[in-house]
Design an enzyme around this catalytic site. Structure first.
Site, PDB file in Angstrom:
ATOM      1  N   THR A 146       2.994  -3.657   5.794  1.00 56.71           N
ATOM      2  CA  THR A 146       4.226  -2.975   6.027  1.00 56.71           C
ATOM      3  C   THR A 146       3.804  -1.621   5.713  1.00 56.71           C
ATOM      4  OG1 THR A 146       5.594  -4.751   5.716  1.00 56.71           O
ATOM      5  CG2 THR A 146       6.689  -2.733   5.439  1.00 56.71           C
TER       6      THR A 146
ATOM      7  N   ARG B 264      11.598 -10.303   6.124  1.00 55.67           N
ATOM      8  CA  ARG B 264      10.771 -11.306   7.010  1.00 55.67           C
ATOM      9  C   ARG B 264      11.429 -12.958   7.144  1.00 55.67           C
ATOM     10  NH1 ARG B 264       4.841 -10.426   4.878  1.00 55.67           N
ATOM     11  NH2 ARG B 264       4.348 -11.858   6.378  1.00 55.67           N
TER      12      ARG B 264
ATOM     13  N   ILE C 262       6.365  -2.604  -1.148  1.00 54.95           N
ATOM     14  CA  ILE C 262       6.277  -3.147   0.261  1.00 54.95           C
ATOM     15  C   ILE C 262       4.925  -3.853   0.532  1.00 54.95           C
ATOM     16  CG2 ILE C 262       7.963  -1.512   1.111  1.00 54.95           C
ATOM     17  CD1 ILE C 262       5.620   0.260   2.220  1.00 54.95           C
ATOM     18  N   ASP C 263       5.016  -4.764   1.502  1.00 49.55           N
ATOM     19  CA  ASP C 263       3.893  -5.573   1.914  1.00 49.55           C
ATOM     20  C   ASP C 263       2.485  -4.735   2.350  1.00 49.55           C
ATOM     21  OD1 ASP C 263       5.239  -7.856   1.178  1.00 49.55           O
ATOM     22  OD2 ASP C 263       5.769  -8.260   3.231  1.00 49.55           O
ATOM     23  N   LYS C 264       1.563  -5.292   2.067  1.00 48.43           N
ATOM     24  CA  LYS C 264       0.137  -4.589   2.211  1.00 48.43           C
ATOM     25  C   LYS C 264       0.026  -3.985   3.922  1.00 48.43           C
ATOM     26  CE  LYS C 264      -4.836  -5.307   2.548  1.00 48.43           C
ATOM     27  NZ  LYS C 264      -6.032  -6.062   2.576  1.00 48.43           N
TER      28      LYS C 264
END
Length: 336
Positions: free
Chosen positions: A140, A250, A136-138
């Site tokens: 998020t 996103r 998962i994104d930094k």
């Protein structure tokens, strides 16, 4: 590990034969071991993965001790939801990258897991490291699973590959999706204009991009953005992933006209459009405008344990910053 080839195995590729016999090692790992001379047939090294297997021959696979991982272990607190000898499930905070990368060389989840799991990692791909099967994104937050052993890594990878995973995210969007629930089925590829961004592929028939499916459902709406309409200023949306592509939620939410609040990459601006006046309006407007990251949280992760076969399901509560954002948006006036 020692394996004796039967008459039915004769003629098979060596790496294929060993991959079927050694369930705890992947074919790519076995191929690397063969090339490194770690596989012998009747005492003689075999270095050709394609070499036909000989019936009755004895093949020995010498798996070396795992080498130390390049990232340094770091004592970083972890919010652990579940852990056994095979895998670990945790609630990742915002600001923590999963892997070391330019701009995030340390302080990552991998650094933290290397410290926490010292002495427990059996060597994935020959390296003493945790097996990261999804990211998962930094910025998020939310639930993420990592493997400690090669068999667990292979099992989790297979589950993600066949989409046999329950993944639900909570997102706060600018505006509300129309219709209020539905499916975004659009291929995603790296943007031709900005290689750091992903984008929906306009012509998937040309073979570009990867198939991506997001099922969404609006849970709650906030405020009003256009006079004389019932168009909300923002919404709390549940997104369930059928696939797992980079920035999928996103990109898909932006594609249908409702980018995430705070998203600096896929939104034209960070705030929301709000009608009305008063302290409630100002509080909600300011909370959205100043929210420092994409408002996205991995809330649910469910899967069958690849080793014990137990059905597991984990939920991570909304982080404080998203809870505060939603509380402020609830103060937006619903009518003008």
């Amino acid at each position: 590990m020692t394996f004796t080839a039967t008459p039915d195995d004769a003629g098979k590729r060596l790496d294929v034969f060993l991959a079927a016999a050694a369930e705890d090692l992947s074919r790519s790992r076995l191929k690397a071991l063969i090339l490194d001379g770690a596989v012998t047939m009747d005492g003689v090294a075999e270095t050709n993965p394609k070499k036909p297997v000989v019936a009755g021959a004895e093949y020995v696979v010498a798996v070396p001790e795992p080498v130390a991982a390049t990232p340094e272990p770091q004592d970083i607190p972890l919010d652990i939801l579940f852990e056994d000898e095979h895998l670990i499930v945790l609630n990742k905070p915002s600001g923590m990258a999963v892997h070391p990368a330019p701009g995030s060389q340390d302080g990552t989840l991998v650094n933290a897991l290397l410290f926490h799991c010292q002495g427990q990692l059996s060597g994935i791909g020959g390296v003493e490291r945790p097996g990261i099967v999804h990211r998962i994104d930094k910025l998020t937050t939310g639930v993420l699973v990592a493997a400690k052993t090669e068999p667990a890594h292979l099992g989790l990878s297979a589950l993600f590959s066949t989409h046999d995973i329950e993944r639900a995210y909570l997102a706060v969007t600018r505006g509300a999706p129309r219709p209020s629930q539905g499916t975004v089925d659009e291929h995603i590829a790296r943007s031709s204009g900005d290689r750091k961004k992903m984008a929906v592929v306009k012509n998937p028939e040309a073979g570009f991009g990867r198939h991506a499916i997001t099922h969404y459902k609006t849970l709650e709406t906030f405020g009003i953005r256009e006079k004389g309409t019932n168009f909300p200023s923002a919404a709390l949306v549940e997104c369930r992933l059928e696939t797992g592509r980079t920035h999928q939620i996103r990109v898909h939410m932006a594609h249908i006209g409702t980018p995430l609040v705070g998203d600096p990459v896929y939104g034209r601006h960070k705030g929301v459009s709000v009608l009305g006046s008063g302290p409630g309006r100002d509080a909600g407007f300011d909370a959205a405008r100043t929210f420092p990251r994409q408002a996205l949280h991995a809330a649910v992760l469910g899967f069958v344990h690849p080793i014990t076969k137990e059905a597991l399901r984990f939920e991570a509560p909304l982080p404080e910053d998203m809870s505060d954002l939603i509380a402020a948006l609830r103060r937006l006036p619903k009518q003008v």
